[in-house]
Write an enzyme that holds these catalytic residues in place. Structure first.
Site, PDB file in Angstrom:
ATOM      1  N   ASP A 388       0.581  -1.034   0.011  1.00 49.11           N
ATOM      2  CA  ASP A 388       0.256  -0.206  -0.040  1.00 49.11           C
ATOM      3  C   ASP A 388       0.570   1.385  -0.483  1.00 49.11           C
ATOM      4  O   ASP A 388       2.150   1.198   0.005  1.00 49.11           O
ATOM      5  CB  ASP A 388      -0.777   0.064   1.202  1.00 49.11           C
ATOM      6  CG  ASP A 388      -2.155   0.731   1.472  1.00 49.11           C
ATOM      7  OD1 ASP A 388      -2.404   1.928   0.088  1.00 49.11           O
ATOM      8  OD2 ASP A 388      -2.907   1.114   1.408  1.00 49.11           O
ATOM      9  N   GLU A 391       2.793   7.081  -2.030  1.00 47.36           N
ATOM     10  CA  GLU A 391       2.308   8.242  -2.781  1.00 47.36           C
ATOM     11  C   GLU A 391       2.331   8.821  -1.605  1.00 47.36           C
ATOM     12  O   GLU A 391       2.460  10.892  -1.756  1.00 47.36           O
ATOM     13  CB  GLU A 391       1.042   8.279  -3.367  1.00 47.36           C
ATOM     14  CG  GLU A 391      -0.549   7.729  -2.597  1.00 47.36           C
ATOM     15  CD  GLU A 391      -0.422   7.098  -2.747  1.00 47.36           C
ATOM     16  OE1 GLU A 391      -0.335   6.257  -1.233  1.00 47.36           O
ATOM     17  OE2 GLU A 391      -1.072   6.256  -3.232  1.00 47.36           O
ATOM     18  N   ASP A 455      -8.737   3.227  -3.480  1.00 49.41           N
ATOM     19  CA  ASP A 455      -9.756   3.549  -2.937  1.00 49.41           C
ATOM     20  C   ASP A 455     -11.085   3.891  -3.227  1.00 49.41           C
ATOM     21  O   ASP A 455     -11.462   4.854  -2.777  1.00 49.41           O
ATOM     22  CB  ASP A 455      -9.543   4.346  -1.026  1.00 49.41           C
ATOM     23  CG  ASP A 455      -8.479   3.495  -0.699  1.00 49.41           C
ATOM     24  OD1 ASP A 455      -7.606   2.210  -0.927  1.00 49.41           O
ATOM     25  OD2 ASP A 455      -7.736   3.885  -0.205  1.00 49.41           O
TER      26      ASP A 455
END
Length: 663
Positions: A388, A391, A455
């Protein structure tokens, strides 16, 4: 690349395509200076630029393959382009330049695609796209209430261009592609009819051009440039990866899935590391080791699942929480990015702080690959994980390689992917262990074997719901990312937005025709419907996994094609139907390989679907067997369990496709 002098300037062409048309009255280059303000709040960025200079470079002097630009004849040279076989290299004698704008020749009816993983608009023409890796935002539509609330409460509403995975690369319907080689903030502006404007907040290294007679050959070339992925692991064809984060209860609930007839390839428990509770919802404990309290005897349970040919998957990200034991180990070794006081930089991730492992430090990246992923995950028995984030690199930290964090920010996802891939390779498990990422930038596909769409909201919304993952798969797939999937049912549940049975079922229908089926309980599991809580939803999910497994022989051929040619599994319709202009803007349907067409239902309450069938082939409706001639739109019934799916009558596996009606 051919330079042709004209009475007022020059043109630059590649295989007959004019890419740059420069004259004193219409210059192709502008340079100047800007003073940017960038504020990060939990992965969301507020960015603005105060431009202090934007000057046209009207005069160009050509000497062989070198073009020197200045404001006017006799003025100092400010920028130099060196023309290669298919590249433009940049050099700025004027060291004050920190902004460059380059104009590329465009045509009125031209289409452009790419930009990394774009979720709102597949055809990018008519809009401006900043390219900066970030959280994509909640809602992603400034006209909606949910986006407004997300902006007000957490600066996290987002907009159509926000994406975890930007990439300064686009393909044109003129059958060329352009790649900007830089990690700086940049933007593609496709709003003008006659030119595309590329903006860079630095002097870029180079621009690369690719030209080919067909879109397929263009995608093949790009996949070679950015890296091709290994085949899907054999175990993935056994069914869905069931995502549960219910501690030891996850194993009992898995049995309920199996008893209902669900085909299962893996159990994914992102909470294998334990939980912490925040106002956002249940969050993971960001220290990447098995939590014995939440998952007692986990190693033994993983082995027992493996005996039944079911794999266990977990979760990891590139940060370590300050209250975990791995943080102490990494800090003592000096593996974290530093703050202005040369201390470990701590980042607020929402009610807990973390250190950023500095992957520009080779020792730190080696430590994470071996100590965390190798020993704590692969050696423990995990067969895959969600890798995950990526960024979130803060722009004010100091890194070991000495490069400004603003220039490393976009590069960070690729470094993160490389750490994961190195760990997998160290155990000889490339092509067997499967990690999946949402963040990306140039070159991520060379390391990451599978993307996921991030998401999405748990709804049917136009800019943040089910339909956006189709656009994400198509845009990223054109750049060499062969495999894409998403959280079945979406992830983000905020402000009273919760899943419906219809949403879960429609999402599962789409997922059955993607490389990987994987469910997710979302950020607020207790407030949202789960697949195993509704008998109708569970039965529907079982049927969709049966469809996925039935199509495994076909998916295997697509995986082999991805390895050999770099073609994505999910493809825009125009990739195989260039002569059908109606296919160029379709973003809510896709080809599954060359021989199947999938048009998921993505609006609530919709019971039928209008689909454009590409010209040149006869298409058979998968559920009724009715044949349709390509080249026109048709409307078919699309009740639950029967999404709009067609296959080519002359397909090599037409018999396999026809048997879908018997499932």
């Amino acid at each position: 690349m051919q330079i042709t002098q004209t009475p007022s300037g020059f043109t630059l062409s590649l295989k007959g395509r004019v890419l740059i048309d420069h004259s004193g009255d219409a210059p192709c280059l502008f340079v100047g200076q800007g003073d940017a303000r960038m504020d990060m709040y939990r992965g969301n960025f507020d960015i603005e630029d105060y431009v202090t200079e934007r000057s046209p470079l009207r005069y160009a002097r050509i000497s062989g393959k070198t073009i020197s630009f200045s404001a006017a004849e006799g003025q100092p040279v400010r920028l130099v382009l060196s023309v290669g076989e298919s590249t433009l290299d940049f050099e700025a004698p004027d060291r004050s330049i920190n902004r460059v704008w380059l104009r590329i020749a465009a045509e009125r009816d031209e289409h452009v695609w790419g930009g990394g993983e774009q979720m709102s608009y597949f055809d990018m023409r008519g809009r401006r796209f900043p390219l900066w890796t970030s959280e994509p935002g909640v809602g992603r539509d400034k006209t909606t209430e949910i986006t407004f609330k997300a902006d007000v409460t957490g600066k996290s509403g987002g907009d159509y261009y926000n994406t975890n995975y930007p990439q300064p690369t686009y393909l044109s319907s003129r059958r060329y592609a352009l790649h900007l080689e830089t990690t700086a903030y940049s933007a593609f502006d496709f709003r003008q009819e006659q030119v595309h404007e590329i903006e860079v907040w630095a002097v870029p290294e180079r621009i690369e051009f690719f030209a080919a007679p067909s879109f397929i050959e263009l995608v093949e070339r790009l996949s070679l440039r950015f890296g091709r992925q290994p085949p899907l692991p054999d175990w993935i064809y056994n069914g869905a990866i069931v995502g549960l984060k219910d501690g030891v209860n996850s194993f009992e609930r898995l049995e309920n899935f199996l008893a209902a007839g669900v085909k299962v390839s893996g159990l994914w428990c992102e909470d294998w590391v334990g939980l912490r509770h925040t106002t956002f919802g249940a969050r993971l404990f960001w220290d990447w080791q098995a939590n014995d309290e939440r998952y007692p005897n986990l190693r033994q349970r993983i082995a027992e699942l493996a005996d039944r040919d079911i794999r266990f998957l977990g979760y990891v990200n590139p940060y370590l929480c300050a209250d975990g034991p791995l943080f102490v180990e990494a800090e003592e070794a000096g593996y974290f990015a530093k703050n202005a006081d040369n201390q470990t930089a701590l980042v607020d991730f929402g009610e807990f702080d973390c250190g950023v492992v500095d992957f520009t430090n080779p020792k730190a990246s080696d430590w994470f690959a071996e100590r965390v992923i190798g020993q704590s995950m692969l050696d423990f028995g995990l067969s895959g994980w969600m890798a995950d984030f990526g960024e979130y690199l803060p722009i004010d930290v100091t890194l070991a390689n000495g490069v400004d964090a603003r220039l490393m920010h976009n590069a960070w996802p690729t470094l993160w992917a490389e750490v994961n891939a190195r760990a997998v390779a160290s155990r000889g498990k490339t092509g067997e262990a499967l990690f999946f990422m949402r963040a990306g930038f140039t070159g991520v596909g060379a390391h990451c074997p599978l993307l996921w769409g991030g998401d999405q909201s748990v709804d049917f919304s136009r800019h943040d719901g089910l339909v956006t993952v189709i656009c994400a798969a198509l845009s990223s797939g054109l750049l060499g990312n062969a495999y894409h999937h998403s959280d079945i049912g979406g992830y983000t549940s905020l402000f009273g937005n919760v899943r419906t049975p219809e949403l879960l079922m429609r999402w599962a229908e789409m997922a059955a025709f993607t490389p990987v089926m994987r469910s997710h309980e979302g950020n607020r599991p207790a407030e949202n419907l789960q697949i195993d809580q509704d008998p109708e939803v569970l039965s529907h999910f079982a049927r969709m996994t049966a469809i996925y497994v039935h199509l495994a022989p076909y998916l295997r051929t697509l995986s082999a094609e991805a390895v050999a040619r770099g073609l994505p599994v999910q493809r825009p319709l125009f990739l195989h139907h260039e002569d059908d202009p109606a296919t160029y803007t379709i973003q809510d349907a896709y080809l599954y390989g060359a021989d199947m067409l999938v048009a998921p239902v993505w609006r609530p309450g919709e019971k039928d679907r209008t689909v454009h069938l590409p010209s040149g082939r006869q298409w058979v409706h998968a559920w009724t067997g009715q044949a349709y001639r390509g080249g026109a739109a048709v409307t078919v019934a699309a009740p639950l369990c029967q999404p709009a799916v067609f296959y080519a009558e002359d397909a090599a596996m037409a018999d396999l496709f026809a048997r879908l009606r018997n499932l």
